[in-house]
Enzyme design. Structure first.
Site, PDB file in Angstrom:
ATOM      1  N   ASN A  10      35.569  42.921  -6.679  1.00 21.79           N
ATOM      2  CA  ASN A  10      34.613  42.867  -7.781  1.00 21.79           C
ATOM      3  C   ASN A  10      33.259  43.272  -7.206  1.00 21.79           C
ATOM      4  OD1 ASN A  10      32.837  42.182  -9.784  1.00 21.79           O
ATOM      5  ND2 ASN A  10      33.552  40.071 -10.017  1.00 21.79           N
ATOM      6  N   ARG A  89      37.723  45.054 -10.567  1.00 23.61           N
ATOM      7  CA  ARG A  89      37.075  44.691 -11.824  1.00 23.61           C
ATOM      8  C   ARG A  89      36.118  45.820 -12.189  1.00 23.61           C
ATOM      9  NH1 ARG A  89      31.960  40.936 -12.847  1.00 23.61           N
ATOM     10  NH2 ARG A  89      32.048  40.939 -15.114  1.00 23.61           N
ATOM     11  N   HIS A 178      33.351  39.995 -20.650  1.00 19.15           N
ATOM     12  CA  HIS A 178      34.099  38.790 -20.235  1.00 19.15           C
ATOM     13  C   HIS A 178      35.527  38.805 -20.782  1.00 19.15           C
ATOM     14  CE1 HIS A 178      30.064  36.388 -20.020  1.00 19.15           C
ATOM     15  NE2 HIS A 178      30.388  36.818 -18.808  1.00 19.15           N
ATOM     16  N   ARG A 239      19.089  35.826 -19.472  1.00 19.63           N
ATOM     17  CA  ARG A 239      19.107  36.788 -20.587  1.00 19.63           C
ATOM     18  C   ARG A 239      18.790  36.082 -21.899  1.00 19.63           C
ATOM     19  NH1 ARG A 239      24.962  39.152 -19.321  1.00 19.63           N
ATOM     20  NH2 ARG A 239      24.780  38.459 -17.178  1.00 19.63           N
ATOM     21  N   GLU A 383      39.694  34.922 -13.536  1.00 16.77           N
ATOM     22  CA  GLU A 383      39.697  36.370 -13.755  1.00 16.77           C
ATOM     23  C   GLU A 383      40.415  37.092 -12.613  1.00 16.77           C
ATOM     24  OE1 GLU A 383      35.525  35.452 -14.485  1.00 16.77           O
ATOM     25  OE2 GLU A 383      35.459  37.277 -15.687  1.00 16.77           O
TER      26      GLU A 383
END
Ligand code: ADP
Length: 398
Positions: A10, A89, A178, A239, A383
């Site tokens: 990733n 990923r 996601h 964010r 994940e």
């Protein structure tokens, strides 16, 4: 040890997370993180056999060197002979990819084309792919996309109400992110709660540094809170989530912000950090709020209110609810946030059970409401497991 291991990579802009996963048992033979890549003091931290180790890199060393060092380590630990594939990923697959794919030149071109939509993420993912291709030239490489799970969304959910040509000519639409996590926890929920795959209504809340909620009907994503980029929707660590788009011209025309300044403000200086003026880290905010820090309390209140509002909105596409899933660092650990959010959703038939809510933390899964239908449930995400399992399946099909 059998040949049943997948190397999962990733690759972020200045970091590289890796794991070697046994797809038969799900166990991690090796896991770690290369951080501060291309900066002053890059470092690889890894865990092997329960013990933690570090490898220092030289100033300026970037992804290629980190992967070369990782290869040396994998060989030294004699894990290389067990590898059957490398799973990557990839953040943005645009409309090209509805599922994980074997990486070839066409796939690399498509990921490059999508880079305009994810300028921080996709180029870093490509660096990882190129470096891994060089280092593990004998292994098949598979790309697993954050956006793929949401490709089942309908036009009414994914189009913005802006001139249609921006979609047809430039791909401006809601994609959602996601996806790997929402897919994993919803699949687990079906199993744990014995929900029929063809008749289920799930809302999954992935709450980490980035946060998103997804409405999942009969196993398919029908709507999600993130959009063209991972900035839309919920309040996150740094964010803003949803703001009035009129804010852009206010900042530019009245306060002389550049486009880059606006981007920086909304992505890096907002969210929990912006409101609390203290931290983006939920633990720090919760501790400060418990000690009476007014802005930390306000940050938690806004975070929970916006989250509850988004969850309630997803009753529209689902027509009801069987299970609300909490996952990600905050979702898996913060009993405080879960209790606050569930208390705002009592009208949906959810009521928190305090003992169960406290028990489902630090890696423990479980239902946290007094009733089982509908229920709120904590399911730790994985994940890496989805990436490893998709990579192994695709490699074995070749
Ligand atoms: P990422 O999105 O980078 O993968 P994580 O899923 O690890 O991040 O989530 C990080 C967030 O989880 C941070 O805000 C952190 O404070 C929060 N978190 C982790 N443990 C706890 C805890 N015990 N209580 C509250 N928040 C927690």
């Amino acid at each position: 040890m059998s040949s049943s291991h997948v190397l999962v990579l990733n690759c972020g802009s200045s970091s590289l997370k890796f794991a070697i996963i046994d797809i038969n048992s799900g166990a991690e033979a090796l896991s770690g993180l290369a951080e501060r890549l291309a900066e002053q003091a890059p470092l690889i931290k890894y865990k092997y056999n329960g013990a933690k180790h570090n490898i220092d890199l030289s100033a300026g060393d970037a992804h290629q060197v980190a992967i070369e060092k990782l290869v040396e380590l994998v060989k030294q630990l004699k894990l290389d002979t067990h590898l059957i594939a490398v799973g990557h990923r990839v953040v943005h697959g645009g409309e090209h990819f509805t599922k994980s794919v074997l990486i070839n030149d066409n796939v690399i071109d498509a990921i490059k084309q999508t880079s305009a939509l994810a300028p921080l993420h996709n180029p870093a993912n490509l660096l990882g792919i190129e470096a891994a291709k060089k280092a593990f030239s004998h292994l098949l490489q598979v790309a697993v996309f954050d956006t793929a799970f949401h490709q089942t969304m309908d036009k009414q959910a994914f189009l913005y109400a802006i001139p249609h040509a921006l979609y047809t000519e430039h791909g401006v639409r809601r994609y959602g992110f996601h996806g790997t996590s929402h897919y994993y926890v919803s699949t687990q929920a079906h199993k744990i709660l014995a929900l029929p795959e063809n008749n289920s209504r799930i809302i999954s809340a992935h709450l980490g540094n980035g946060c998103s909620v997804t409405a999942i009907k009969n196993g398919q994503s029908v709507d999600t809170s993130m959009g063209l980029t991972p900035l839309e929707g919920l309040v996150m660590g740094t964010r803003s989530g949803d703001v009035d788009p009129g804010l852009f011209s206010f900042l530019v025309n009245q306060l002389n912000y550049s486009a880059q300044n606006v981007d920086e403000l909304l992505n890096k200086q907002s969210g929990l950090l912006g409101i609390s003026e203290l931290s983006n880290d939920c633990r720090t905010i919760e501790e400060a709020a418990a000690e009476g820090h007014a802005q930390a309390t306000l940050a938690l209140d806004i975070f929970c209110y916006r989250l509850a509002k988004q969850i309630a909105a997803f009753i529209v596409p689902l027509g009801g609810l069987d299970a609300l899933i909490f996952t990600g660092g905050i979702g898996e650990n913060s009993d405080v946030i879960r209790a606050k959010v569930v208390s705002m959703l009592e009208f949906m038939g959810l009521s928190i059970d305090n003992d169960k809510n406290l028990a489902a933390r630090f890696g423990n899964q479980g239902i946290i409401t007094s009733q089982n239908t509908p229920c709120a449930i904590v399911i730790p995400t994985n994940e890496e497991w989805v990436i490893a399992s998709d990579a192994a399946t695709i490699a074995q099909e070749q």
